[in-house]
Design a protein around this motif. Sequence first.
Motif, short mmCIF file in Angstrom:
data_model
loop_
_atom_site.label_atom_id
_atom_site.label_comp_id
_atom_site.label_asym_id
_atom_site.label_seq_id
_atom_site.Cartn_x
_atom_site.Cartn_y
_atom_site.Cartn_z
N CYS A 103 -35.72 16.44 66.60
CA CYS A 103 -35.79 15.55 67.75
C CYS A 103 -34.42 15.37 68.40
O CYS A 103 -34.31 15.26 69.63
CB CYS A 103 -36.35 14.19 67.33
SG CYS A 103 -38.08 14.24 66.83
N SER A 104 -33.36 15.32 67.59
CA SER A 104 -32.01 15.19 68.12
C SER A 104 -31.64 16.39 68.98
O SER A 104 -31.07 16.25 70.07
CB SER A 104 -31.01 15.04 66.97
OG SER A 104 -29.68 15.02 67.45
N ASN A 105 -32.00 17.60 68.52
CA ASN A 105 -31.71 18.81 69.29
C ASN A 105 -32.56 18.90 70.55
O ASN A 105 -32.09 19.39 71.59
CB ASN A 105 -31.92 20.04 68.41
CG ASN A 105 -30.87 20.19 67.33
OD1 ASN A 105 -29.73 19.73 67.49
ND2 ASN A 105 -31.23 20.81 66.22
N VAL A 106 -33.80 18.43 70.47
CA VAL A 106 -34.64 18.40 71.67
C VAL A 106 -34.03 17.49 72.72
O VAL A 106 -33.99 17.82 73.92
CB VAL A 106 -36.07 17.93 71.33
CG1 VAL A 106 -36.88 17.67 72.60
CG2 VAL A 106 -36.78 18.96 70.47
N ARG A 107 -33.51 16.35 72.28
CA ARG A 107 -32.88 15.42 73.21
C ARG A 107 -31.67 16.06 73.89
O ARG A 107 -31.45 15.88 75.10
CB ARG A 107 -32.47 14.15 72.45
CG ARG A 107 -31.81 13.05 73.27
CD ARG A 107 -32.61 12.68 74.49
NE ARG A 107 -34.02 12.48 74.15
CZ ARG A 107 -34.99 12.49 75.04
NH1 ARG A 107 -34.72 12.73 76.33
NH2 ARG A 107 -36.24 12.28 74.69
N LEU A 108 -30.88 16.81 73.13
CA LEU A 108 -29.72 17.50 73.71
C LEU A 108 -30.16 18.50 74.77
O LEU A 108 -29.54 18.61 75.84
CB LEU A 108 -28.94 18.22 72.61
CG LEU A 108 -28.17 17.35 71.61
CD1 LEU A 108 -27.56 18.22 70.51
CD2 LEU A 108 -27.07 16.57 72.33
N MET A 109 -31.25 19.24 74.50
CA MET A 109 -31.74 20.23 75.46
C MET A 109 -32.29 19.57 76.71
O MET A 109 -32.06 20.05 77.83
CB MET A 109 -32.82 21.10 74.81
CG MET A 109 -32.28 22.14 73.84
SD MET A 109 -31.29 23.43 74.64
CE MET A 109 -32.58 24.37 75.47
N VAL A 110 -32.99 18.46 76.56
CA VAL A 110 -33.53 17.75 77.72
C VAL A 110 -32.40 17.25 78.60
O VAL A 110 -32.45 17.36 79.84
CB VAL A 110 -34.44 16.59 77.28
CG1 VAL A 110 -34.82 15.72 78.47
CG2 VAL A 110 -35.69 17.11 76.59
N GLU A 111 -31.36 16.69 77.99
CA GLU A 111 -30.22 16.22 78.77
C GLU A 111 -29.54 17.37 79.50
O GLU A 111 -29.13 17.21 80.67
CB GLU A 111 -29.22 15.52 77.83
CG GLU A 111 -29.74 14.21 77.26
CD GLU A 111 -28.80 13.62 76.23
OE1 GLU A 111 -27.78 14.29 75.91
OE2 GLU A 111 -29.07 12.50 75.74
N ALA A 112 -29.41 18.52 78.84
CA ALA A 112 -28.81 19.69 79.49
C ALA A 112 -29.69 20.19 80.64
O ALA A 112 -29.19 20.59 81.69
CB ALA A 112 -28.59 20.80 78.47
N MET A 113 -31.01 20.17 80.45
CA MET A 113 -31.92 20.59 81.51
C MET A 113 -31.83 19.67 82.71
O MET A 113 -31.83 20.12 83.87
CB MET A 113 -33.36 20.63 80.97
CG MET A 113 -33.64 21.76 80.01
SD MET A 113 -35.36 21.73 79.41
CE MET A 113 -35.33 23.12 78.27
N ASN A 114 -31.74 18.38 82.46
CA ASN A 114 -31.61 17.44 83.57
C ASN A 114 -30.29 17.65 84.30
O ASN A 114 -30.22 17.56 85.54
CB ASN A 114 -31.70 16.00 83.05
CG ASN A 114 -33.10 15.66 82.56
OD1 ASN A 114 -34.08 16.24 83.00
ND2 ASN A 114 -33.20 14.71 81.64
N GLU A 115 -29.24 17.94 83.54
CA GLU A 115 -27.93 18.18 84.15
C GLU A 115 -27.94 19.43 85.01
O GLU A 115 -27.30 19.49 86.06
CB GLU A 115 -26.88 18.31 83.05
CG GLU A 115 -25.46 18.49 83.57
CD GLU A 115 -24.46 18.63 82.44
OE1 GLU A 115 -23.33 19.06 82.72
OE2 GLU A 115 -24.81 18.29 81.29
N MET A 116 -28.67 20.47 84.56
CA MET A 116 -28.74 21.74 85.31
C MET A 116 -29.90 21.75 86.28
O MET A 116 -30.23 22.80 86.85
CB MET A 116 -28.87 22.91 84.33
CG MET A 116 -27.70 23.06 83.37
SD MET A 116 -26.10 23.22 84.20
CE MET A 116 -26.33 24.74 85.12
N ASP A 117 -30.55 20.62 86.48
CA ASP A 117 -31.65 20.47 87.46
C ASP A 117 -32.81 21.41 87.16
O ASP A 117 -33.34 22.09 88.05
CB ASP A 117 -31.12 20.70 88.88
CG ASP A 117 -32.11 20.20 89.94
OD1 ASP A 117 -32.87 19.27 89.63
OD2 ASP A 117 -32.12 20.75 91.06
#
Length: 355
Positions: free
Chosen positions: A289-303
């Motif tokens: 779940c921690s790694n999923v959260r990191l990926m979601v934040e990166a996806m939001n940052e990269m639009d």
Amino acid sequence: KQWYQRRVVGKQISESGFDHMFIRCGIYGPTTMGQIIDGKHMQRCLTAYMILYLALHEVMLNNIFEDDQLTRDQVNAAITTFSTKVGPSYETQSALLDLFDELTEELKKTDYYEKVKTYRSNLKKQAKFFDNIMTSIEDLMMFIRATRTANWKMHLQSLSQLVKYFFALDFQNYARMTPVYLASMKKLQTHDTETWTYLDEGNFGCWTSDIPFVCLGGDHAIEQGIRGFKTTGGPSHMTSDHDAMNVYFKSAPAMARTVTDFKQTYHIKKKDERDLHYELTGGSNRVLCSNVRLMVEAMNEMDVTFNESDVVHNVMSRCVLENDHGLLNICELGRAAEDTFVTERILGDEPVWSP
């Protein structure tokens, strides 16, 4: 088959740029990511695919229910209720499955599945590319589930879903022989009912434990057995001296049976022996779940979104992908090639290995 399907997913990940996103988030290093792209490390591959799938799924749901606050609240309430109940149910597998059934029924009441299915069927361009990645992961996970649960019918059905990828990406050996295998196995149902019943009872896999979801495919079990011989204390190579090999093929199994009988007689168990699969433990889930959260934040940052787009591009470099037709229609192109192959070479008279 799993390795080739992992290569299918890995190719899509490398084309999309999500491999560099994994590295940027610090989840995997470049070397490990290269192994995942090539499909060489099974456990790391499956973990990476699950992280990516869950992250894309969350982004997709945010887009779907962006203007539907009522459904969003109903779904969140159902998931919250499930989360509060799930802790104590880890003690038994049946209780956990019952909770999943309850969650499914609650989500059906909100038309959640219908809304998601309708939304995914109408995706275009970039969003469809993301959906193809999710679909290929779903197909792979279903095949793994069929093996881990020793479900013969699901094994055949899920394998038939993988064939299109072999044709689309020109994996000729598996593309040609998998339809032959499927046709031969399905013929057993009418021509050899005894063998079909034996396989249908789950005897096509290898069980190494009573814990659910740990059945291995025959090829995977053989690989693990060979690897065991190559560890410290095992032979580094085979020899023609039969007496020298007795220690591994006769003495060791006999000693193992003696130890097992002794433990069963006196009810001796390991201190950390579990009755549930390790992926149901809290530690494993917390890291995921921690790694999923990191990926979601990166996806939001990269639009990264599932909204309409005119082109298909790499999410990190923003470079437009040239072969978008093949990427967007990988399932359709693969299925068409498979249908032609089956018609001409399985049902027809043309040899399987003809050019």
